[in-house]
Design an enzyme around this catalytic site. Structure first.
Site, PDB file in Angstrom:
ATOM      1  N   GLU A 336       1.056  -0.881   0.417  1.00 35.05           N
ATOM      2  CA  GLU A 336       0.014   0.164  -0.386  1.00 35.05           C
ATOM      3  C   GLU A 336       0.599   1.384   0.147  1.00 35.05           C
ATOM      4  O   GLU A 336       0.257   2.043   0.676  1.00 35.05           O
ATOM      5  CB  GLU A 336      -0.727  -0.120   1.545  1.00 35.05           C
ATOM      6  N   ASP A 480       1.032  -8.236   2.549  1.00 34.97           N
ATOM      7  CA  ASP A 480       0.266  -9.164   2.888  1.00 34.97           C
ATOM      8  C   ASP A 480      -0.960  -9.543   2.137  1.00 34.97           C
ATOM      9  O   ASP A 480      -1.257 -10.001   1.425  1.00 34.97           O
ATOM     10  CB  ASP A 480      -0.674  -7.004   3.650  1.00 34.97           C
ATOM     11  N   ASN A 482      -3.705 -11.263   3.692  1.00 36.12           N
ATOM     12  CA  ASN A 482      -5.126 -11.032   3.565  1.00 36.12           C
ATOM     13  C   ASN A 482      -5.283 -12.546   4.391  1.00 36.12           C
ATOM     14  O   ASN A 482      -6.618 -12.812   4.040  1.00 36.12           O
ATOM     15  CB  ASN A 482      -6.093 -10.370   2.649  1.00 36.12           C
TER      16      ASN A 482
END
Length: 594
Positions: A336, A480, A482
């Protein structure tokens, strides 16, 4: 009057081009400058810049108290450039003092009579039939009529310089600058008292430009309330100082920091950099994109407990860079990471700490993955980026997926990417360390999508590594994902298979169910950072989602970053907060090559 000369020269030498032209437009200033001793001292210089990356020669010189800026092609014969300089000289000499049609006079001097030529270091006239690129690089003097100019070729110069608008005590500050023809830069840091505007030199250091030397300055608590100023003086390899040092002063005063940040506890374990050639420290961190944190929905619904100022990127990037600074890592993988903020802030800041890095945005998105590596420890061999979904199109399993159009659409319509950066340790020439940085689909009830993304990632890396046949290839998967530790994705990474009867295939409902899909991973991995209680902690959701995977036969774990405790995470309700810039926690470990 002579006693004031050094001060006058110092003021004039620091003028920008625009300020210089405004200054000399004043008639009284022109009278002062017209004295022969000052003209000789300050005016007769021509600055020549020959950038290596384009085909232009730039010549800056003055005629009649006006600066002239000439650009010519390197491959053009120098006689044409000299003819243009002669024409400018004649026009200036013949122009009337008072502007207006009545005062205009016919030309009084023929350009064929006026002499304009270049001299080399021995005083010999340079052949006017050679190119600008060669002639101006050899020239030491320009003669135009009765004027003589000492030529300075490629003087070191600061092109741009800025500091962040917000500065906090105990937070590292790196000046973001660009320079040309510069080998070293002297950094002079000053604090400016709020009442008296008195400047106090706090720190001075000379740093090699474009090197891995750290240029960071850390304001101290006693500097709170003062303003910060930095003066950067460029030098070239001959130790010649640039004629105009560049300075910038931050308008806002230095403020106190938010107090103790959770990362400072981890920094106790990362005070020293690793030095052994077969060891390195790696960090993975979802830093929460400004694209999301600045949205009204994020501030009012997702993170209502976090003050709006603490969600602004101008505040959070200071906390993020301070955190990264204290880890002393060799490799840093960010998720991100906004492209604009990477280019404008993260990349130049990290360069000031000795890192180089690459950012790749997700498909049709402003944010994505960024990987930094310390230039003292690694050489970058290769870089590759690919959409995760596209990899499966060439795999046998895709035939099964095509039987379920809804599943196919949902898988291929994701914007996730695989960023791959291949590094070679400085002292281990045959090692190829393939660092994979990724961020998987985030929606709930989508574990079947994420396990397919994981399989696609593995296939992509397997195909990519074929180019390094003959090298000792080691792979790390960071990001990440998730996916909590009990999901099919983690099972695929660590056990090597997900069978067709696994419950994960029913998670998307009947519309996305596809029979006879079995996944296999022949290179079983482990999570080198373990399975902490959480790496994502928001109000209503607490889970471990971030990992650094790798094959245990390739790496030995030397140290793992301590996990954040629930007590620390809830000190300000949840993450992010005034002391934690993201809803995720950075993970990291020290690894040794086996």
């Amino acid at each position: 009057m002579l006693a004031t000369l050094p001060k006058v020269v110092q003021v004039i030498s620091r003028c920008s081009r625009r300020s210089w032209n405004r200054l000399i437009a004043n008639s009284s200033v022109q009278l002062f400058l017209s004295t022969s001793w000052l003209c000789h001292y300050t005016m007769n210089k021509a600055i020549v810049r020959i950038p290596p990356d384009n085909n232009i020669v730039c010549i800056d010189y003055d005629i009649g108290f006006k600066m002239r800026y000439l650009q010519r092609d390197k491959d053009e014969v120098v006689s044409r450039a000299l003819a243009r300089i002669k024409l400018s000289y004649i026009k200036e000499k013949q122009s009337p003092k008072k502007k207006g049609k009545r005062n205009r006079q016919p030309p009084q001097q023929d350009s064929d009579v006026l002499q304009a030529f270049l001299l080399d270091g021995n005083g010999n006239r340079i052949d006017e039939n050679i190119t600008n690129g060669i002639a101006w690089s050899q020239a030491k003097q320009l003669v135009v009529g009765d004027k003589q100019y000492a030529i300075e070729v490629n003087p070191p110069k600061i092109l741009s310089l800025r500091l962040p608008d917000t500065i906090m005590a105990q937070f590292p500050m790196v000046p973001i600058l660009t320079a040309e023809f510069t080998d070293t830069i002297k950094y002079d840091w000053f604090t400016i008292a709020p009442d008296s505007n008195e400047e106090t030199l706090v720190e001075s250091k000379i740093v090699n430009h474009d090197s891995t030397q750290i240029t960071a300055f850390i304001p101290q608590t006693q500097h709170v309330g003062s303003k910060l100023k930095v003066v950067c003086t460029p030098y070239n390899s001959q130790h010649t100082q640039g004629s105009d040092p560049s300075s910038v002063t931050v308008a806002a005063a230095i403020t106190a920091g938010p107090g103790t940040c959770p990362c400072q506890m981890t920094h106790l374990y990362t005070k020293k950099r690793l030095t052994q050639p077969d060891s390195f420290r790696i960090v993975s961190y979802n830093v929460l994109a400004d694209t999301y944190s600045s949205q009204e929905h994020t501030q009012k619904v997702l993170f209502p407990y976090c003050p709006p100022y603490a969600l602004s990127i101008d505040y959070r990037k200071l906390l993020i860079t301070r955190e990264l600074y204290g880890y002393n890592a060799d490799i840093i993988c960010l998720q991100e990471c906004d492209k604009d903020i990477f280019n404008q802030f993260y990349a130049p800041f990290m360069k000031g700490l000795g890192y180089d890095g690459i950012q790749d945005s997700k498909i049709n998105n402003r944010e994505g993955e960024a990987t930094f590596y310390h230039m003292d420890r690694f050489n970058m061999i290769d870089h590759h980026c690919q959409s995760i979904g596209n990899t499966l199109k060439n795999d046998e399993i895709f035939k099964q997926i095509c039987k379920c159009p809804t599943l196919k659409y949902r898988l291929l319509n994701r914007n996730s990417i695989v960023q791959i950066v291949t590094l070679q340790p400085k002292e281990l020439e045959n090692i190829r360390l393939v660092v994979v940085n990724t961020h998987f689909y985030f929606r709930p009830q989508a574990s079947h999508i994420r396990v397919l993304q994981g399989y696609s990632m593995l296939k992509c890396v397997e195909k990519y590594c074929e180019k390094f046949i003959g090298n000792d290839v080691r792979v790390l998967y960071c990001g990440d994902f998730n996916s909590h530790p009990r999901t099919a994705l983690v099972k695929l990474m660590t056990t090597g298979s997900v069978q067709s009867n696994d419950p994960v295939w029913h998670e998307g409902g009947e519309e996305e169910f596809c029979e006879n899909i079995s996944l296999r991973n022949d290179k079983k991995c482990v999570s080198f950072t373990g399975y902490p209680q959480f790496t994502n902690f928001v109000n209503g959701f607490v889970e471990c989602l971030d990992y650094i995977f790798g094959q245990p036969e390739h790496f030995q774990v030397e140290q793992v970053f301590p996990s954040m405790t629930e007590e620390v995470a809830t000190a300000y309700t949840a993450l992010p907060s005034v002391v934690s810039p993201s809803d995720h926690v950075a993970i990291g470990c020290d690894l040794r090559l086996k």
